[in-house]
Write an enzyme that holds these catalytic residues in place. Structure first.
Site, PDB file in Angstrom:
ATOM      1  CD  GLU A 166      42.995  36.724  40.141  1.00 18.03           C
ATOM      2  OE1 GLU A 166      42.947  37.865  39.659  1.00 18.03           O
ATOM      3  OE2 GLU A 166      43.385  36.500  41.294  1.00 18.03           O
TER       4      GLU A 166
ATOM      5  CE1 TYR B 124      46.853  40.794  38.138  1.00 17.24           C
ATOM      6  CE2 TYR B 124      44.798  39.610  37.820  1.00 17.24           C
ATOM      7  CZ  TYR B 124      45.661  40.305  38.638  1.00 17.24           C
ATOM      8  OH  TYR B 124      45.346  40.493  39.950  1.00 17.24           O
TER       9      TYR B 124
ATOM     10  CG  ASP C  12      46.852  44.285  39.019  1.00 22.24           C
ATOM     11  OD1 ASP C  12      47.919  44.712  39.538  1.00 22.24           O
ATOM     12  OD2 ASP C  12      45.852  44.018  39.685  1.00 22.24           O
TER      13      ASP C  12
END
Ligand code: SF4
Length: 354
Positions: free
Chosen positions: A39, A122, A140
């Protein structure tokens, strides 16, 4: 017609099962360390660009303990070329923090994950839902685009109200039983079907009620509020070297590319004028030197900045005795041991073929 919000999650999960062909090495991963790594690498980075970096990091640092033990220069070197270098610094710092203060184990809830440096909503949602099955929706750019189009949201997504509205809707829609699959599905759907340009509406499971499609408003959604201001900066790099050595320096200020290396730089607010010898003389403290050549200006676009680069070859009268604040002399053959911003790396690589 049935309430679109009620159908949304099950249609998405069906699409995920039947039509989602996106294969990525971190998909289905349950190890919070590897989810976190993927991520962070993928923030503001295309999957194709981030993939080799993920594999390389995983190979060099297969566990958070290994990453915590790494030297910062090694981490920056591995990150070289990916941009947004604060991500690499935070990655390393957080790995050390997890080793020192969490006994090497990732926290298991969204709230606790958010306390880690560099982990925002996120990333915390992604780790919490993928690794621990917590019902936390990721939001996102991909998710915002899909939700804005399907539900016709006209609030600007980059305003406080907009951020809240999208986050609330995302939480309302997420599947109770399969939050991880749901999150992965919407990310993949936004990246492969509901793309910014030419979305594949004919093969979309939401096309019977999607406001963007049915009202022909795809190009208007999502709505952006603020105009991004681009700041221009002029970096004039001085290539000061002998036949075997070169001057470099570490960027230590809180600015772009912190902790990466560079050539001594004269930053100006405008392009250099014809009389730039005087500017360089003042910068170097009036040492004796000649300018042997200089490159054309090149430009690199970053999110909020336009950087103009120029490389200027300098021959010092007495290179051996010459020293300059914050710089170090290294062997030209050792250049490949240091992490440089992309444009400098490309320039040096071409010039010295390392
Ligand atoms: S119908 Fe088109 S615009 Fe609407 S969600 Fe599907 S792909 Fe996106």
């Amino acid at each position: 017609m049935k309430d679109p919000k009620k159908q949304y999650a099950s249609l998405l999960l069906k699409w995920n099962q039947k039509s989602n062909k996106r294969i990525m090495p971190w998909k289905g991963e349950k190890d919070p360390y590897l989810i976190w790594l993927s991520e962070i690498i993928l923030q503001q980075t295309r999957v194709e660009q981030g993939m080799p970096y993920f594999l390389n990091f995983k190979k060099n640092y297969p566990t958070v303990a290994k990453l915590a033990l790494a030297k910062e220069d090694e981490v920056m070197k591995l990150w070289q070329g990916l941009g947004y270098y604060s991500r690499a610094r935070n990655l390393h710092e957080t790995a050390k923090n997890i080793q020192a203060n969490y006994k090497g184990r990732f926290p298991e809830t969204f709230i606790e994950l958010k306390k880690l440096k560099g982990v925002g909503d996120y990333t915390a949602s992604a780790i919490a839902s993928f690794a621990f099955g917590e019902k936390k929706a990721v939001v996102d750019g991909n998710v915002i685009r899909v939700l804005a189009r399907v539900f016709g949201i006209e609030t600007a997504f980059d305003t406080t109200t907009g951020k809240k509205q999208f986050a609330t809707l995302a939480e309302e829609l997420i599947d109770e039983k399969e939050p991880g699959n749901y999150n992965q599905a919407i990310m993949d759907f936004g990246a492969t079907v509901c793309t910014p340009k030419n979305p594949d509406c004919n093969n979309c499971p939401f096309n019977s009620f999607c406001i963007g499609f049915t009202k022909n408003r795809i190009d208007e959604l999502p709505v952006r509020g603020k105009k991004i201001e681009i700041k221009e900066r002029y970096f004039n790099y001085l290539v000061i070297k002998s036949s075997s050595q070169i001057l470099i320096q570490k960027r230590t200020a809180s600015d772009i590319w912190k902790n990466l290396y560079q050539l001594p730089v004269l930053e100006t607010s405008k392009p250099l004028t014809k009389n730039f010898h005087a500017d360089i003389a003042a910068f170097l403290g009036n040492k004796q030197f000649v300018i042997t050549s200089y490159s054309k200006a090149t430009v690199q676009m970053l999110t909020h900045r336009k950087i103009h680069f120029r490389f200027i070859d300098i021959e010092m009268k007495d290179f051996k005795k010459f020293s300059f604040k914050g710089t170090q002399k290294i062997k030209i053959s050792d250049l490949n041991k240091f992490a440089f911003p992309k444009t400098i790396h490309l320039y040096l690589n071409e010039k010295f073929l390392f």
